[in-house]
Design a protein around this motif. Sequence first.
Motif, short mmCIF file in Angstrom:
data_model
loop_
_atom_site.label_atom_id
_atom_site.label_comp_id
_atom_site.label_asym_id
_atom_site.label_seq_id
_atom_site.Cartn_x
_atom_site.Cartn_y
_atom_site.Cartn_z
N ARG A 156 0.82 -1.22 0.00
CA ARG A 156 0.00 0.00 0.00
C ARG A 156 0.85 1.26 0.00
O ARG A 156 0.52 2.24 -0.67
CB ARG A 156 -0.94 -0.01 1.21
N ASP A 158 0.58 4.11 -2.70
CA ASP A 158 0.36 5.51 -2.31
C ASP A 158 1.43 6.40 -2.96
O ASP A 158 1.12 7.48 -3.48
CB ASP A 158 0.46 5.68 -0.78
N GLU A 206 0.92 6.83 -6.72
CA GLU A 206 -0.22 7.69 -7.04
C GLU A 206 0.05 9.17 -6.77
O GLU A 206 -0.28 10.03 -7.59
CB GLU A 206 -1.45 7.23 -6.24
N MET A 253 -22.02 4.23 -5.49
CA MET A 253 -20.82 3.41 -5.53
C MET A 253 -20.85 2.38 -4.42
O MET A 253 -21.20 2.69 -3.29
CB MET A 253 -19.60 4.32 -5.37
N ALA A 254 -20.45 1.19 -4.73
CA ALA A 254 -20.42 0.14 -3.72
C ALA A 254 -19.05 0.12 -3.04
O ALA A 254 -18.03 0.24 -3.70
CB ALA A 254 -20.67 -1.21 -4.38
N THR A 255 -19.04 0.04 -1.75
CA THR A 255 -17.79 -0.17 -1.03
C THR A 255 -17.99 -1.39 -0.17
O THR A 255 -18.88 -1.43 0.68
CB THR A 255 -17.42 1.03 -0.14
N ILE A 258 -13.54 0.23 5.60
CA ILE A 258 -13.86 1.60 5.21
C ILE A 258 -15.13 2.07 5.92
O ILE A 258 -16.20 1.49 5.76
CB ILE A 258 -14.00 1.70 3.67
N ILE A 297 -15.50 9.23 -0.43
CA ILE A 297 -15.07 8.64 -1.71
C ILE A 297 -16.10 8.99 -2.80
O ILE A 297 -15.75 9.40 -3.90
CB ILE A 297 -14.92 7.11 -1.59
N LEU A 316 -15.43 11.20 -6.21
CA LEU A 316 -15.62 10.68 -7.57
C LEU A 316 -16.69 11.47 -8.31
O LEU A 316 -16.62 11.66 -9.53
CB LEU A 316 -15.96 9.18 -7.55
N ASN A 317 -17.68 11.94 -7.56
CA ASN A 317 -18.71 12.79 -8.16
C ASN A 317 -18.12 14.13 -8.59
O ASN A 317 -18.35 14.60 -9.71
CB ASN A 317 -19.83 13.02 -7.14
N TYR A 374 -14.95 14.82 -9.20
CA TYR A 374 -14.06 14.53 -10.34
C TYR A 374 -14.87 14.48 -11.64
O TYR A 374 -14.50 15.10 -12.64
CB TYR A 374 -13.33 13.21 -10.11
N ARG A 412 -9.59 12.59 -7.76
CA ARG A 412 -9.31 11.23 -8.19
C ARG A 412 -8.25 10.59 -7.29
O ARG A 412 -8.39 9.47 -6.84
CB ARG A 412 -8.82 11.28 -9.64
N ALA A 413 -7.18 11.36 -7.01
CA ALA A 413 -6.10 10.84 -6.17
C ALA A 413 -6.59 10.61 -4.74
O ALA A 413 -6.25 9.62 -4.09
CB ALA A 413 -4.92 11.79 -6.19
N ALA A 453 -9.68 10.02 -3.64
CA ALA A 453 -10.53 8.83 -3.62
C ALA A 453 -9.67 7.56 -3.60
O ALA A 453 -9.93 6.62 -2.84
CB ALA A 453 -11.47 8.80 -4.83
N ASP A 454 -8.63 7.57 -4.41
CA ASP A 454 -7.73 6.42 -4.51
C ASP A 454 -7.09 6.09 -3.16
O ASP A 454 -7.01 4.93 -2.76
CB ASP A 454 -6.65 6.77 -5.54
N PHE A 455 -6.63 7.12 -2.44
CA PHE A 455 -6.03 6.90 -1.11
C PHE A 455 -7.06 6.32 -0.14
O PHE A 455 -6.75 5.44 0.65
CB PHE A 455 -5.46 8.22 -0.56
N LEU A 511 -9.78 4.57 -0.88
CA LEU A 511 -10.13 3.20 -1.29
C LEU A 511 -9.10 2.19 -0.77
O LEU A 511 -9.42 1.03 -0.57
CB LEU A 511 -10.27 3.11 -2.81
N ASN A 514 -7.70 2.74 2.05
CA ASN A 514 -7.71 3.01 3.49
C ASN A 514 -6.32 3.43 3.97
O ASN A 514 -5.87 3.02 5.05
CB ASN A 514 -8.22 1.78 4.26
N MET A 560 -23.72 9.09 -9.27
CA MET A 560 -22.91 10.13 -9.89
C MET A 560 -23.77 11.06 -10.73
O MET A 560 -24.64 10.62 -11.45
CB MET A 560 -21.86 9.47 -10.77
N ASN A 589 -17.54 2.51 -10.47
CA ASN A 589 -17.88 1.51 -9.46
C ASN A 589 -16.89 0.33 -9.51
O ASN A 589 -16.39 -0.11 -8.48
CB ASN A 589 -19.31 1.01 -9.70
N TYR A 615 -13.86 0.32 -10.82
CA TYR A 615 -12.58 0.84 -10.35
C TYR A 615 -12.52 0.81 -8.82
O TYR A 615 -11.55 0.33 -8.23
CB TYR A 615 -12.36 2.27 -10.86
N ILE A 638 -14.22 -0.89 -6.58
CA ILE A 638 -14.21 -2.23 -5.97
C ILE A 638 -12.88 -2.93 -6.21
O ILE A 638 -12.33 -3.56 -5.30
CB ILE A 638 -15.41 -3.07 -6.47
N GLU A 662 -9.94 -1.60 -6.64
CA GLU A 662 -8.94 -0.94 -5.80
C GLU A 662 -9.03 -1.47 -4.35
O GLU A 662 -8.01 -1.76 -3.74
CB GLU A 662 -9.20 0.57 -5.84
N GLN A 663 -10.24 -1.61 -3.85
CA GLN A 663 -10.42 -2.14 -2.48
C GLN A 663 -10.07 -3.62 -2.40
O GLN A 663 -9.56 -4.10 -1.40
CB GLN A 663 -11.88 -1.97 -2.05
N ARG A 704 -10.78 3.47 -14.85
CA ARG A 704 -10.57 4.89 -14.57
C ARG A 704 -10.34 5.66 -15.86
O ARG A 704 -10.93 6.72 -16.09
CB ARG A 704 -9.36 5.03 -13.63
#
Lengths: 118, 118, 118, 118
Positions: free
Chosen positions: A47, A51, A54, B1-3, B8, B16, B20-21, B23, B57-58, B60-62, B64, B66, C1, C21, C23, C25, C27-28, C57
């Motif tokens: 991770r 990180d 990214e 979005m599903a998590t 998380i 998140i 993404l919204n 972005y 975007r970045a 959200a990535d961090f 995701l 955690n 979104m 979505n 992307y 999932i 990533e997680q 993405r």
Amino acid sequence: MATATQAISKEMQQCIEECLNCYSICEQTVQHCLELGGKHAEPQHIRTLQDCAEICRASADFMLRNSPFHGRTCAVCAEVCRACERECRRMGDDEMMQQCADACKRCAESCERMAKMA
Amino acid sequence: MATATQAISKEMQQCIEECLNCYSICEQTVQHCLELGGKHAEPQHIRTLQDCAEICRASADFMLRNSPFHGRTCAVCAEVCRACERECRRMGDDEMMQQCADACKRCAESCERMAKMA
Amino acid sequence: MATATQAISKEMQQCIEECLNCYSICEQTVQHCLELGGKHAEPQHIRTLQDCAEICRASADFMLRNSPFHGRTCAVCAEVCRACERECRRMGDDEMMQQCADACKRCAESCERMAKMA
Amino acid sequence: MATATQAISKEMQQCIEECLNCYSICEQTVQHCLELGGKHAEPQHIRTLQDCAEICRASADFMLRNSPFHGRTCAVCAEVCRACERECRRMGDDEMMQQCADACKRCAESCERMAKMA
């Protein structure tokens, strides 16, 4: 890397290069570590490499736009690079970890300079 | 979005989604503004939208991943979102600018909460 | 979104959502799989998840710009999503792998439709 | 750019470099064109540059992971680079457009080779 706009200073060009270089090595190191397995494949280690990849990519992106926020992204980038360097040194025994740690160190130093100048 | 991961938190999931919204809207707004032209196509305005899209975007990535650094990226994200909101309000007259400003505001508030909690 | 431009069709909006979505999932799921270890942390499995996250993405990004090349990125995205779905089904025993496989499947189907329409 | 893994061939290293170089120039050229204004700030021109930057970044990412799908992303990257080269040649009169066109051409050629070999 070629940077064509005059708007981008010598120092910033250098930092963009360090960021893209650090991104490239971190991205490759993830695969390398997954192949080694064991402690190299620990979630926290992978991770940190992700990180670092990214934020290096994002930080380069801000500088390529000569964004007034580049000092802020560079500050976070420097912090993550320092953590990634520590992570790689902790693994220690491997040539690629050494290379990755060195790339992170150079990138951190360059980003710290950019953050200070901004 | 599903998590899907338990790791998380509800609050992070929300953030998140806001990132993404934001972005997505900033990315679309760039094209919209280029088509409108005039003040909407000013370099500084387009760049702020691009900066906002990239850091959302970045960030959200961090989250995701955690990542322990998500508070740091969220803090920068909030700052850029606030600037982008101001930029969009300054343009004022257009429904899409309104929507973009609102998305930036929600994302900034959510990121500020995440930064404080981290 | 939220998608605000009229330029973007209902079907494209749906596909952007599926891509972001998927992307999220993937990533997680990388982190989840690294924590599970064993076969879940195999380099090929993690790499497929990373590939899927990255192309989802990028593909969303092309659609948000309503790019004439979105059919091309969607075609590659569909292919990688199919591979990632297979990978996740192969792991089989885990609720998160199931969720990831389902997200990949939906994204692949949506991207295939976009690629055909383009 | 340093590439440390043996897994990555000389030819792939070269292509990664061309992609990151092309990404960097396209990203800068967007700002340059917005400042020039007029035909340089036309939505279609800016979008092509953005498309090119994004796919170059994604394509480099796939190669850095030595992904089996890199031939697919390289093929799309080559196509977008060719379109971006044409766009930049069409603008013609400007040194930076020339540089960007040349970077796109080199990247397209390199990606075409990678796509054929894959």
